[in-house]
Motif scaffolding. Structure first.
Motif, PDB file in Angstrom:
ATOM      1  N   GLY A 123     -10.029  26.815 -27.423  1.00 36.25           N
ATOM      2  CA  GLY A 123     -10.633  25.631 -26.826  1.00 36.25           C
ATOM      3  C   GLY A 123     -11.299  25.959 -25.506  1.00 36.25           C
ATOM      4  O   GLY A 123     -11.354  27.113 -25.084  1.00 36.25           O
ATOM      5  N   PHE A 124     -11.830  24.928 -24.863  1.00 35.53           N
ATOM      6  CA  PHE A 124     -12.439  25.102 -23.546  1.00 35.53           C
ATOM      7  C   PHE A 124     -11.350  25.412 -22.532  1.00 35.53           C
ATOM      8  O   PHE A 124     -10.338  24.706 -22.448  1.00 35.53           O
ATOM      9  CB  PHE A 124     -13.185  23.841 -23.132  1.00 35.53           C
ATOM     10  N   GLN A 125     -11.562  26.469 -21.757  1.00 35.77           N
ATOM     11  CA  GLN A 125     -10.593  26.864 -20.737  1.00 35.77           C
ATOM     12  C   GLN A 125     -11.304  27.195 -19.438  1.00 35.77           C
ATOM     13  O   GLN A 125     -12.491  27.539 -19.430  1.00 35.77           O
ATOM     14  CB  GLN A 125      -9.794  28.094 -21.197  1.00 35.77           C
ATOM     15  N   THR A 126     -10.561  27.100 -18.356  1.00 36.12           N
ATOM     16  CA  THR A 126     -11.004  27.652 -17.088  1.00 36.12           C
ATOM     17  C   THR A 126     -10.171  28.908 -16.842  1.00 36.12           C
ATOM     18  O   THR A 126      -9.144  29.125 -17.497  1.00 36.12           O
ATOM     19  CB  THR A 126     -10.799  26.665 -15.933  1.00 36.12           C
ATOM     20  N   PRO A 127     -10.583  29.740 -15.895  1.00 34.52           N
ATOM     21  CA  PRO A 127      -9.764  30.933 -15.626  1.00 34.52           C
ATOM     22  C   PRO A 127      -8.304  30.607 -15.324  1.00 34.52           C
ATOM     23  O   PRO A 127      -7.395  31.284 -15.814  1.00 34.52           O
ATOM     24  CB  PRO A 127     -10.468  31.558 -14.419  1.00 34.52           C
ATOM     25  N   ALA A 128      -8.065  29.556 -14.539  1.00 36.00           N
ATOM     26  CA  ALA A 128      -6.695  29.224 -14.155  1.00 36.00           C
ATOM     27  C   ALA A 128      -5.905  28.597 -15.298  1.00 36.00           C
ATOM     28  O   ALA A 128      -4.700  28.841 -15.425  1.00 36.00           O
ATOM     29  CB  ALA A 128      -6.699  28.297 -12.938  1.00 36.00           C
ATOM     30  N   THR A 129      -6.544  27.776 -16.147  1.00 38.19           N
ATOM     31  CA  THR A 129      -5.784  27.192 -17.259  1.00 38.19           C
ATOM     32  C   THR A 129      -5.433  28.254 -18.291  1.00 38.19           C
ATOM     33  O   THR A 129      -4.390  28.190 -18.936  1.00 38.19           O
ATOM     34  CB  THR A 129      -6.552  26.044 -17.941  1.00 38.19           C
TER      35      THR A 129
END
Length: 353
Positions: A326-332
């Motif tokens: 899924g869509f992620q950010t570096p921190a998630t």
């Protein structure tokens, strides 16, 4: 490990990412549109190449069949991200890119459910924008979980690539955003100024309303109100304030032609000596309505060097099987401490009254 593919490998930042990945022991496949330039780059780095454009979905998919992860370094990402994400979702390939502006992240976030069903991770912002800022925001949010406001500022010391200069010139007359109570609301560039201390005394920073942190930090922290700032030379701040008030001038064909001519005369990007001598500084503050706050700074290498380092780090994680679909950010995807794995990065918590 299975294969990574770096698209846009003939550009300054794509080539730098490929060089740093190779130094770290990775053997990415290099890709770009221009066969001649790509062949030259492949020979110089002793890496395999695949030349293809992004106008034929079947060709893109064929070039990704044996690939585990794509790192897209080819801007403008408003044009290159969608066809590559489309192909990655259809072929089960994970997607990273170096985008750093709001619209591209909104578009990537909208693919979350589709990517989740395909078992594919879509993680834009794998470079300086937004790995260090996203990780610092997540770090502070853990310290103050009920924070309702986040302020982020950064300062870079070093050179400028043609690609970055072209992006700044293109976007000068466009309004951007701030996040207020969970919604993106219009804001002009450099509309507000404030003083922050990155660690060596107060510096003037101005609102940078194009920063993708307005999307990623909200996703990573849940904080509803976010303001983003950048330390800029005074003349550039003035130009940023002026441009949105006369968009007909700054968006005109003569202006674009003049800016393109100037950009073409710039060097491709910082030299190795400039990369080594540069630095980046980030300041972040979270706060609550009753006045409680948490503050931290982060210091690291020059911004392009930072980008190559974080891109290499994320490629390594994906190739090792550490992915969150899924869509992620570096921190998630990898936690607030991800950025501390970059050589030379130092994070400092600042006591608040």
């Amino acid at each position: 490990m299975t294969a990574a593919l770096i698209y846009g490998a003939t550009g300054y930042i794509g080539r730098l990412c490929a060089r740093r990945a190779t130094t770290a022991g990775l053997r990415p496949v290099l890709a770009a549109r221009n066969p001649a330039s790509l062949a030259e780059t492949g020979r110089a780095l002793k890496l395999p190449t695949r030349a293809f454009a992004l106008d034929d979905p079947a060709t893109i998919e064929a070039c990704l069949r044996d690939i585990t992860v794509v790192l897209n370094c080819a801007g403008p990402f408003s044009r290159t991200a969608t066809p590559l994400i489309d192909a990655c979702v259809r072929t089960g390939v994970h997607y990273l890119d170096l985008a750093g502006e709001v619209p591209e992240f909104q578009a990537a976030a909208a693919r979350h459910e589709e990517a989740l069903r395909a078992g594919v991770m879509v993680l834009p912002g794998a470079g300086f924008g937004v790995v260090p800022t996203d990780c610092l925001a997540a770090h502070l949010a853990k310290q103050l979980p009920d924070a309702t406001r986040l302020e982020l500022a950064f300062q870079t010391i070093g050179g400028l690539s043609r690609g970055t200069a072209a992006t700044v010139a293109r976007d000068l007359h466009h309004s951007g955003f701030r996040r207020h109570d969970g919604e993106l609301v219009p804001q002009r560039a450099a509309a507000q100024r404030r003083r922050v201390d990155f660690g060596q005394g107060p510096v003037t920073v101005a609102t940078n309303p194009w920063r993708a942190d307005l999307v990623t930090a909200a996703h990573s922290t849940g904080i509803p109100t976010i303001d983003t700032y950048t330390a800029l030379p005074g003349p550039l701040r003035g130009l940023m304030r002026l441009a949105p008030t006369v968009p007909a001038l700054f968006g005109s064909r003569p202006w674009r032609a003049a800016m393109n001519a100037i950009v073409r005369r710039l060097p491709a990007g910082p030299t190795d000596d400039q990369l080594a001598a540069g630095a980046s500084h980030i300041w972040a503050r979270v706060s609550t309505p009753d006045g409680r706050a948490a503050l931290a700074t982060l210091h690291g290498p020059e911004a392009y060097e930072f980008t190559a380092a974080t891109a290499r780090l994320l490629l390594h994680h994906v190739l090792s099987g550490q992915v969150s679909p899924g869509f992620q950010t570096p921190a998630t995807a990898y936690g607030a401490d991800l950025v501390l794995d970059v050589d030379g990065v130092r994070r400092t918590d600042i006591p608040t009254p």
